[in-house]
Design a protein around this motif. Structure first.
Motif, PDB file in Angstrom:
ATOM      1  N   GLU A 233       0.776  -1.229   0.000  1.00 39.61           N
ATOM      2  CA  GLU A 233       0.000   0.000   0.000  1.00 39.61           C
ATOM      3  C   GLU A 233       0.816   1.293   0.000  1.00 39.61           C
ATOM      4  O   GLU A 233       0.589   2.150  -0.822  1.00 39.61           O
ATOM      5  CB  GLU A 233      -0.981  -0.019   1.181  1.00 39.61           C
ATOM      6  N   PRO A 234       1.749   1.503   0.960  1.00 44.00           N
ATOM      7  CA  PRO A 234       2.477   2.777   0.950  1.00 44.00           C
ATOM      8  C   PRO A 234       3.251   2.970  -0.347  1.00 44.00           C
ATOM      9  O   PRO A 234       3.717   2.008  -0.955  1.00 44.00           O
ATOM     10  CB  PRO A 234       3.419   2.647   2.151  1.00 44.00           C
TER      11      PRO A 234
ATOM     12  N   GLY B  29       7.627  -0.471  -2.082  1.00 41.36           N
ATOM     13  CA  GLY B  29       6.386   0.279  -2.009  1.00 41.36           C
ATOM     14  C   GLY B  29       5.620   0.324  -3.312  1.00 41.36           C
ATOM     15  O   GLY B  29       6.072  -0.162  -4.356  1.00 41.36           O
ATOM     16  N   ARG B  30       4.443   0.907  -3.250  1.00 40.73           N
ATOM     17  CA  ARG B  30       3.575   1.030  -4.421  1.00 40.73           C
ATOM     18  C   ARG B  30       4.274   1.866  -5.494  1.00 40.73           C
ATOM     19  O   ARG B  30       4.794   2.938  -5.234  1.00 40.73           O
ATOM     20  CB  ARG B  30       2.258   1.713  -4.011  1.00 40.73           C
TER      21      ARG B  30
ATOM     22  N   HIS C  37      10.624  -0.495   7.306  1.00 42.66           N
ATOM     23  CA  HIS C  37      10.122   0.863   7.523  1.00 42.66           C
ATOM     24  C   HIS C  37      10.754   1.807   6.504  1.00 42.66           C
ATOM     25  O   HIS C  37      11.967   1.761   6.265  1.00 42.66           O
ATOM     26  CB  HIS C  37      10.444   1.329   8.944  1.00 42.66           C
ATOM     27  N   THR C  38       9.930   2.643   5.893  1.00 41.22           N
ATOM     28  CA  THR C  38      10.389   3.610   4.896  1.00 41.22           C
ATOM     29  C   THR C  38       9.832   4.988   5.252  1.00 41.22           C
ATOM     30  O   THR C  38       9.052   5.142   6.192  1.00 41.22           O
ATOM     31  CB  THR C  38       9.907   3.226   3.484  1.00 41.22           C
ATOM     32  N   GLY C  39      10.203   5.969   4.453  1.00 40.31           N
ATOM     33  CA  GLY C  39       9.707   7.316   4.687  1.00 40.31           C
ATOM     34  C   GLY C  39       8.218   7.457   4.447  1.00 40.31           C
ATOM     35  O   GLY C  39       7.616   8.449   4.887  1.00 40.31           O
ATOM     36  N   SER C  40       7.602   6.496   3.782  1.00 39.36           N
ATOM     37  CA  SER C  40       6.163   6.584   3.498  1.00 39.36           C
ATOM     38  C   SER C  40       5.341   5.603   4.324  1.00 39.36           C
ATOM     39  O   SER C  40       4.122   5.537   4.158  1.00 39.36           O
ATOM     40  CB  SER C  40       5.908   6.335   2.000  1.00 39.36           C
TER      41      SER C  40
ATOM     42  N   ASN D 118       8.088 -11.631  -0.321  1.00 40.48           N
ATOM     43  CA  ASN D 118       7.120 -10.882  -1.108  1.00 40.48           C
ATOM     44  C   ASN D 118       6.130 -10.186  -0.181  1.00 40.48           C
ATOM     45  O   ASN D 118       5.973 -10.588   0.980  1.00 40.48           O
ATOM     46  CB  ASN D 118       6.374 -11.815  -2.066  1.00 40.48           C
ATOM     47  N   PRO D 119       5.474  -9.132  -0.656  1.00 38.66           N
ATOM     48  CA  PRO D 119       4.539  -8.399   0.193  1.00 38.66           C
ATOM     49  C   PRO D 119       3.492  -9.305   0.815  1.00 38.66           C
ATOM     50  O   PRO D 119       2.960 -10.216   0.168  1.00 38.66           O
ATOM     51  CB  PRO D 119       3.897  -7.387  -0.768  1.00 38.66           C
ATOM     52  N   LYS D 120       3.190  -9.052   2.077  1.00 40.53           N
ATOM     53  CA  LYS D 120       2.178  -9.807   2.781  1.00 40.53           C
ATOM     54  C   LYS D 120       0.805  -9.441   2.229  1.00 40.53           C
ATOM     55  O   LYS D 120       0.491  -8.257   2.043  1.00 40.53           O
ATOM     56  CB  LYS D 120       2.245  -9.493   4.276  1.00 40.53           C
TER      57      LYS D 120
END
Length: 228
Positions: A79-80, A132-133, A169-172, A223-225
């Motif tokens: 999502e982010p 991220g997205r 964890h990222t900035g978004s 891979n993304p959950k």
């Protein structure tokens, strides 16, 4: 259009890089107490660092599969929005490290090898994807494993299992992943591995394999959950 024109118009393939993660020497009293990004930073000397392996044009990867089949070509988008990673957490394995950006130099690209800075942090390879997205490539994070000394990336070899969750964890915002494979590769053939195939939203973690830190790398893919 002639064949020559077609070839000239085709985009050049992205060069593959053999990620040779060194620095797993016996540190003992040589460990420095210099802090970098909140972590102790062991200072390497020429005697502690094994020489890069010779690149073989005919080399092929020799993975030892310890997990489930490879991920699909296209993973579900998280999502982010895409942003640079800042912290890596694998709670089940006790891994919680800062992630710093690392851009391979022209010398790294020419030699198809890379040695991250000698700290206990993780390093995001900026020349590939970000999580991220909107991601258009795989995200690669590497870090050192130390021999005869506890370090976060040692536990990629010993404590991470298929199905474990990884939080990046990222900035978004926070990106959540699930480990789907754990393999080992010879360091001198990692450059030819399929881990370098472009797979948006995939996460790949690379370090020395603790049972053979001079000869092999451990590679964890996730891979993304997805929602149940």
């Amino acid at each position: 259009m002639t064949a020559t024109q077609r070839n000239a118009a085709a985009p050049a393939p992205r060069p593959r890089m053999r990620l040779w993660v060194a620095g797993a020497a016996v540190l003992g009293a040589l460990i420095s107490t210099t802090a970098l990004s909140g972590a102790l930073a062991p200072q390497a000397t020429p005697e502690e660092t094994a020489p890069p392996a010779t690149i073989s044009a005919s080399a092929t990867p020799t993975p030892t599969t310890e997990a489930s089949p490879s991920p699909s070509t296209q993973a579900a988008a998280p999502e982010p929005r895409a942003a640079a990673p800042e912290r890596l957490i694998v709670e089940s394995a006790g891994i919680d490290v800062a992630v710093l950006p690392l851009t391979p130099s022209s010398a790294d690209e020419a030699s198809q090898s890379l040695v991250p800075p000698f700290t206990l942090d993780g390093y995001w390879l900026t020349s590939f994807g970000m999580p991220g997205r909107g991601s258009n490539d795989t995200t690669y994070i590497t870090g050192h494993s130390w021999e005869d000394r506890e370090a976060p990336f040692n536990r990629l070899s010993t404590d991470v299992e298929v199905g474990h969750e990884i939080v990046l964890h990222t900035g978004s915002g926070a990106q959540h992943y699930v480990v789907d494979s754990i393999t080992t590769h010879d360091k001198d053939t990692l450059k030819d591995s399929d881990i370098w195939e472009i797979t948006p939203n995939r996460l790949v973690l690379i370090s020395c394999y603790t049972e053979d830190p001079w000869g092999k790398n451990v590679v964890v893919t996730a891979n993304p959950k997805t929602s149940p």
